[in-house]
Design an enzyme around this catalytic site. Structure first.
Site, PDB file in Angstrom:
ATOM      1  N   CYS A   2     -44.999  34.895  26.508  1.00  0.00           N
ATOM      2  CA  CYS A   2     -45.141  35.573  25.032  1.00  0.00           C
ATOM      3  C   CYS A   2     -46.751  35.811  24.720  1.00  0.00           C
ATOM      4  CB  CYS A   2     -44.615  34.789  23.978  1.00  0.00           C
ATOM      5  SG  CYS A   2     -42.705  34.646  24.401  1.00  0.00           S
ATOM      6  N   ARG A  27     -48.103  38.471  29.674  1.00  0.00           N
ATOM      7  CA  ARG A  27     -47.481  37.355  29.372  1.00  0.00           C
ATOM      8  C   ARG A  27     -46.068  37.340  29.147  1.00  0.00           C
ATOM      9  NH1 ARG A  27     -51.723  33.817  27.637  1.00  0.00           N
ATOM     10  NH2 ARG A  27     -50.042  32.478  26.621  1.00  0.00           N
ATOM     11  N   TRP A  75     -41.268  36.973  26.596  1.00  0.00           N
ATOM     12  CA  TRP A  75     -40.702  36.584  27.712  1.00  0.00           C
ATOM     13  C   TRP A  75     -39.583  35.662  27.272  1.00  0.00           C
ATOM     14  CZ3 TRP A  75     -39.190  32.279  30.453  1.00  0.00           C
ATOM     15  CH2 TRP A  75     -38.840  32.340  31.906  1.00  0.00           C
ATOM     16  N   ASN A 101     -45.436  31.779  20.164  1.00  0.00           N
ATOM     17  CA  ASN A 101     -45.541  31.686  21.441  1.00  0.00           C
ATOM     18  C   ASN A 101     -45.346  30.202  21.771  1.00  0.00           C
ATOM     19  OD1 ASN A 101     -45.881  31.761  24.119  1.00  0.00           O
ATOM     20  ND2 ASN A 101     -48.267  31.487  23.629  1.00  0.00           N
ATOM     21  N   GLY A 102     -44.418  29.958  22.667  1.00  0.00           N
ATOM     22  CA  GLY A 102     -43.894  28.427  22.588  1.00  0.00           C
ATOM     23  C   GLY A 102     -42.305  28.426  22.488  1.00  0.00           C
ATOM     24  N   GLU A 480     -48.514  30.845  50.743  1.00  0.00           N
ATOM     25  CA  GLU A 480     -49.092  31.750  49.735  1.00  0.00           C
ATOM     26  C   GLU A 480     -48.683  33.126  50.078  1.00  0.00           C
ATOM     27  OE1 GLU A 480     -50.005  31.669  46.702  1.00  0.00           O
ATOM     28  OE2 GLU A 480     -51.289  33.513  46.421  1.00  0.00           O
ATOM     29  N   LYS A 484     -46.429  35.584  47.481  1.00  0.00           N
ATOM     30  CA  LYS A 484     -46.912  36.831  47.202  1.00  0.00           C
ATOM     31  C   LYS A 484     -45.858  38.012  47.341  1.00  0.00           C
ATOM     32  CE  LYS A 484     -49.573  36.428  44.885  1.00  0.00           C
ATOM     33  NZ  LYS A 484     -49.932  35.180  44.694  1.00  0.00           N
ATOM     34  N   GLU A 487     -42.925  37.591  45.079  1.00  0.00           N
ATOM     35  CA  GLU A 487     -43.132  37.887  43.570  1.00  0.00           C
ATOM     36  C   GLU A 487     -43.227  39.179  43.416  1.00  0.00           C
ATOM     37  OE1 GLU A 487     -46.177  34.890  41.415  1.00  0.00           O
ATOM     38  OE2 GLU A 487     -46.958  35.756  43.408  1.00  0.00           O
ATOM     39  N   HIS A 503     -36.518  23.081  64.412  1.00  0.00           N
ATOM     40  CA  HIS A 503     -35.284  22.031  63.524  1.00  0.00           C
ATOM     41  C   HIS A 503     -34.524  22.928  62.644  1.00  0.00           C
ATOM     42  CE1 HIS A 503     -37.383  18.832  65.283  1.00  0.00           C
ATOM     43  NE2 HIS A 503     -38.639  19.445  64.998  1.00  0.00           N
ATOM     44  N   LYS A 602     -47.210  35.760  33.647  1.00  0.00           N
ATOM     45  CA  LYS A 602     -48.370  35.040  34.291  1.00  0.00           C
ATOM     46  C   LYS A 602     -48.789  33.585  33.856  1.00  0.00           C
ATOM     47  CE  LYS A 602     -53.158  36.191  35.914  1.00  0.00           C
ATOM     48  NZ  LYS A 602     -52.412  36.266  37.317  1.00  0.00           N
TER      49      LYS A 602
HETATM   50  C1  G6P Z   1     -47.232  31.777  37.397  1.00  0.00           C
HETATM   51  C2  G6P Z   1     -48.046  33.052  37.975  1.00  0.00           C
HETATM   52  C3  G6P Z   1     -48.752  32.374  39.005  1.00  0.00           C
HETATM   53  C4  G6P Z   1     -49.582  31.375  39.010  1.00  0.00           C
HETATM   54  C5  G6P Z   1     -48.652  30.260  38.357  1.00  0.00           C
HETATM   55  C6  G6P Z   1     -49.539  28.939  38.210  1.00  0.00           C
HETATM   56  O1  G6P Z   1     -46.156  31.330  38.186  1.00  0.00           O
HETATM   57  O2  G6P Z   1     -47.400  34.163  38.100  1.00  0.00           O
HETATM   58  O3  G6P Z   1     -49.658  33.490  39.703  1.00  0.00           O
HETATM   59  O4  G6P Z   1     -50.049  30.823  40.327  1.00  0.00           O
HETATM   60  O5  G6P Z   1     -48.032  30.590  37.253  1.00  0.00           O
HETATM   61  O6  G6P Z   1     -50.282  29.535  36.976  1.00  0.00           O
HETATM   62  P1  G6P Z   1     -51.580  28.755  36.595  1.00  0.00           P
HETATM   63  O7  G6P Z   1     -52.189  29.610  35.474  1.00  0.00           O
HETATM   64  O8  G6P Z   1     -51.612  27.492  36.202  1.00  0.00           O
HETATM   65  O9  G6P Z   1     -52.757  28.681  37.723  1.00  0.00           O
END
Ligand code: G6P
Length: 607
Positions: A2, A27, A75, A101-102, A480, A484, A487, A503, A602
Site C-alpha cells: 500500500c 507498492r 495491496w 498502510n500496514g 534468482e 525472476k 515473478e 535425487h 515491491k
Molecule cells: C518483494 C519484491 C522482491 C524483493 C523482496 C524483498 O518480494 O518483489 O523483489 O526481493 O520483496 O524485498 P526487500 O525490499 O527487503 O529487498
C-alpha cells in the site's frame, strides 16, 4: 504494501495526489482512492483496480476540487479488492477520512467493540476501525483523538487523516510502516516513499515510530509519542525526478536492468581508495572481526538470494562460517546468535516486515547487525547497528534487478574488506580482486551488449515450465534466475543444485523440457556439464550460461548465453543479467504486466 500520499497547499490537490499515487503504484495496485476536503465536507473517489481507472473517473483529478487531500493505492490484506474496501475510509459522521498502510492486528476486537457502540461498518478492512475510533475519541481536539486512537492500535500503520473541522490540515502518525514528510513552500506533503515527493520538493523529514505530525500549507509540526513537539532534521533527497521515471524505456524493469553498470559503480567506486576497500560507514578492527565466530545473513526474496551468493564470497575469502536464513523462518526459529555473531540484514526497501522482525530477534540476542539497504532512512537502516547503502537509486519495478546486483556488490566489498582486516588474503590476490571489482560495472555493460539475441532465445525457451540448475555460486544465480521468471512471466520455474537432479527431479525431464544450466564456476563446471549430458539424454533442451571462451559447453548445450570472464566469486553479478533479460523478454512475449506482476508488491510490509 500500500502507498499513501497527502497534500495541503493552495493548488488543486487531486491531480497532485494522483501523480503521487502513480509513483507509489509499485507498492500495491488492487484499488485506489482519494479524499479531499471541499466546502467543509469530505469528498471521496475510489475504484477497484489500477490508478489509471481512478484518473479516468476523475479526469486526472480535475473533476475533484479542493486543496487538501489524501490518497491510497492498495495491496489487499483484509477484504477483497472491491470499491467498498478501497481506501480512504470515512467516519459515520463524515468528519474524518483515513488512508492506512500496514495491518491492525487487533482489528476484530476493535470492530466488535465499535459495532456494539453503534458504529456502522461499510467495508471488511482493518483500517475502517481507525476512522470510527477517531470519531469516538474526538471532542474538538484532533491531535488528542489521533493519539488516543493510535494508543488502541496493535500492529503496523502509517496513517494519513483529514478532518473537516480543520480543513487545511493533514494529520499523520506512524508505527512500523514508512512515512516521509515533504517540506515545500506554502505547501506540504506526506508519502510512503520519497519517489512520490521528489517532483515537488527534495526537502524531507523521515518520521520515526510513534511520531505524529500536523501539516498545514505553511507549517510542519512533529510530536513525539508523548505529544511533545520535537525538532526533526530536514534531509535533502539526492535522487533526481528522472531517476524515478521510465526515461524512454518501455518498462521500469528494462530501464533498471540497463542501469546496473552505473548502479554497481555507484555502490563500489566510492568505497575504493588507492586500491583498498574502505567502508567508512562500517569500520571494524581486526580484533572486533576476530571475535566474530559466525556470520548470519538474513533477508527475503531476491535479497535472500543475494545473500546466498554473498555467502560463497565471504566464506571463500574470509574463512568465517556463514549461515543464510530466510527472515520469515529465522524470526521464529529461536536463532542461535549471540554477541559473537555478525548478522547481515539485506533489503532493498529496508521495510520488509519479516526482515525487520528477524533483525530485532538477532539484536535482542546481542548480535551486531550490519544492514545492507538501498532506501535511505528506511526502518532497517535505522535499526541496524551499521548500514552500508547500496546506492542503487529508486527501483520501481516490482521484480528487483539493480537492487539485487548492488546488494551483491556490497557483499563482495564486505568480503574483501573483512578478509583483508583478518589477514586471510595475500596482497597479490587482494589487489587482483580489487581490480576485478573496479572492472565489474564495465563487464556488466559488456554482458548486456553481448546478449542482444535474448528476445529470440526467450521465445524458444519460455515454455510452461523451466528448470534452472547450477552448482555452488552458479546455484545461487539459478535461484534468482528462476525467481525472476516466476515473478514476471508466471511460468513455472524451479531451481535445483545440479547435483540434486538425480535425487528426484530428473524424473520430470522429458522431451523438450527446457533446462537453463548456469556453468560459470569453472572449478566444478565439468560436473554441471555431466548433468547437462544427463538431462539431454532424456530429451531436455538445454540453454547454458557460461564464460565467453568456454568452448566445451557449445558442443553439449543446444544454446549458450555467454558472459565476459570474471573472477568466480564475483560471477553472479554478471551471470544474473542475462537471466533477468530472459525473464523480461519471456514476460513481454506473453503480454504480462511486467512492472506490476499480479498478486505481488515491491515492498512487503506485512508478514
Ligand atoms: C518483494 C519484491 C522482491 C524483493 C523482496 C524483498 O518480494 O518483489 O523483489 O526481493 O520483496 O524485498 P526487500 O525490499 O527487503 O529487498
Amino acid at each position: 504494501m500500500c502507498g499513501i500520499v497527502g497534500f495541503t497547499g493552495s493548488r488543486q490537490a487531486a491531480p497532485i495526489l494522483l501523480k503521487g499515487l502513480g509513483r507509489l503504484e509499485y507498492r500495491g495496485y488492487d484499488s485506489a482512492g482519494i479524499a479531499v476536503v471541499h466546502d467543509g465536507a469530505i469528498e471521496v473517489e475510489k475504484v477497484s483496480g489500477r490508478i489509471a481507472k481512478l484518473c479516468e473517473k476523475t479526469k486526472d483529478g480535475a473533476a475533484v476540487p479542493g486543496t487538501v487531500g489524501i490518497g491510497h493505492t492498495r495491496w489487499a490484506t483484509h477484504g477483497a479488492p472491491t470499491d467498498f474496501n478501497a481506501h480512504p475510509h470515512v467516519s459515520n459522521d463524515g468528519r474524518f477520512a483515513v488512508v492506512h498502510n500496514g495491518i491492525i492486528e487487533n482489528y476484530l476486537a476493535l470492530r466488535e467493540e465499535l459495532i456494539a457502540d453503534g458504529y456502522v461498518f461499510h467495508s471488511e478492512t482493518d483500517t475502517e476501525t481507525i476512522v470510527h475510533l477517531l470519531e469516538l475519541y474526538y471532542d474538538g481536539d484532533v491531535k488528542a483523538a489521533v493519539m488516543k486512537t493510535a494508543a488502541r492500535l496493535e500492529g503496523s500503520y502509517a496513517l494519513g487523516i483529514l478532518c473537516t473541522d480543520t480543513p487545511d490540515a493533514l494529520y499523520v502518525v506512524r508505527e512500523a510502516s514508512p512515512l516521509i514528510l515533504g517540506v515545500g513552500v506554502g505547501e506540504n506533503y506526506f508519502a510512503s516513499d520519497v519517489t512520490a515527493l521528489v517532483s515537488h520538493t527534495k526537502n524531507v523529514i523521515y518520521m520515526e515510530d510513534g511520531e505524529f505530525a500536523v501539516l498545514t500549507p505553511d507549517a510542519v509540526t512533529v510530536y513525539d509519542c508523548t505529544g511533545r513537539e520535537t525538532k526533526k532534521p530536514v534531509s535533502r533527497v539526492t535522487w533526481s525526478v528522472e531517476a524515478a521515471e521510465k526515461g524512454g524505456y518501455e518498462h521500469f524493469m528494462l530501464k533498471e536492468i540497463m542501469e546496473q553498470p552505473a548502479a554497481v559503480k555507484a555502490a563500489i567506486a566510492p568505497r575504493l581508495h588507492e586500491g583498498r576497500v574502505c567502508l567508512d560507514d562500517f569500520e571494524l578492527t581486526a580484533e572486533q572481526l576476530r571475535s566474530i565466530n559466525k556470520i548470519v545473513i538474513t533477508a527475503c526474496g531476491s535479497a535472500y538470494y543475494a545473500g546466498c551468493s554473498g555467502r560463497y564470497a565471504i566464506e571463500r575469502l574470509c574463512r568465517i562460517p556463514v549461515q543464510v536464513e530466510l527472515a520469515s523462518e529465522l524470526r521464529y526459529s529461536d536463532p542461535m546468535v549471540d554477541e559473537h555473531t555478525l548478522v547481515l540484514v539485506i533489503s532493498q526497501s529496508g521495510e520488509t516486515a519479516d526482515t525487520i522482525a528477524a533483525l530485532k530477534e538477532c539484536k535482542a540476542r546481542g548480535a551486531t547487525v550490519l544492514g545492507i539497504v538501498n532506501v535511505v532512512g528506511s526502518t532497517i537502516a535505522k535499526l541496524a547497528d551499521h548500514t552500508l547503502y547500496t546506492w542503487a537509486g529508486p527501483e520501481i519495478a516490482v521484480a528487483t534487478t539493480k537492487g539485487y546486483t548492488t546488494q551483491l556488490a556490497v557483499l563482495y566489498l564486505f568480503a574483501l574488506y573483512a578478509a583483508d582486516r583478518l589477514g586471510r588474503i595475500d596482497e597479490a590476490r587482494y589487489k587482483a580482486l580489487v581490480h576485478e571489482l573496479m572492472e565489474l560495472p564495465r563487464r556488466i555493460q559488456q554482458t548486456i551488449d553481448m546478449n542482444w539475441q535474448l528476445p529470440a532465445v526467450a521465445s524458444r525457451y519460455s515454455s510452461r515450465s523451466l528448470f534452472f540448475i547450477g552448482r555452488n555460486t552458479d546455484y545461487a544465480v539459478a535461484l534468482e534466475g528462476a525467481l525472476k521468471m516466476k515473478e514476471i512471466s508466471y511460468l513455472h520455474a524451479e531451481s535445483y543444485a545440479a547435483g540434486e537432479l538425480k535425487h528426484g527431479t530428473i524424473a520430470l525431464i522429458e522431451e523438450n523440457q527446457p533446462v537453463i544450466a548456469v556453468c560459470c564456476n569453472e572449478a566444478i563446471a565439468d560436473k554441471t556439464l555431466s548433468n547437462i549430458v544427463e538431462v539431454k539424454a532424456r530429451g531436455a533442451k538445454v540453454l547454458a550460461l557460461a564464460f565467453r571462451d568456454n568452448r566445451k559447453i557449445v558442443s553439449q548445450a543446444d544454446d549458450v548465453i555467454f558472459i565476459p570472464r570474471v573472477e568466480t566469486v564475483f560471477s553472479a553479478a554478471l551471470a544474473v543479467v542475462p537471466l533477468q533479460l530472459l525473464a523480461y523478454y519471456a514476460a513481454k512475449e506473453k503480454g504480462c504486466d511486467i512492472d506490476k506482476p499480479k498478486n505481488l508488491a515491491k515492498s512487503v510490509t506485512v508478514e
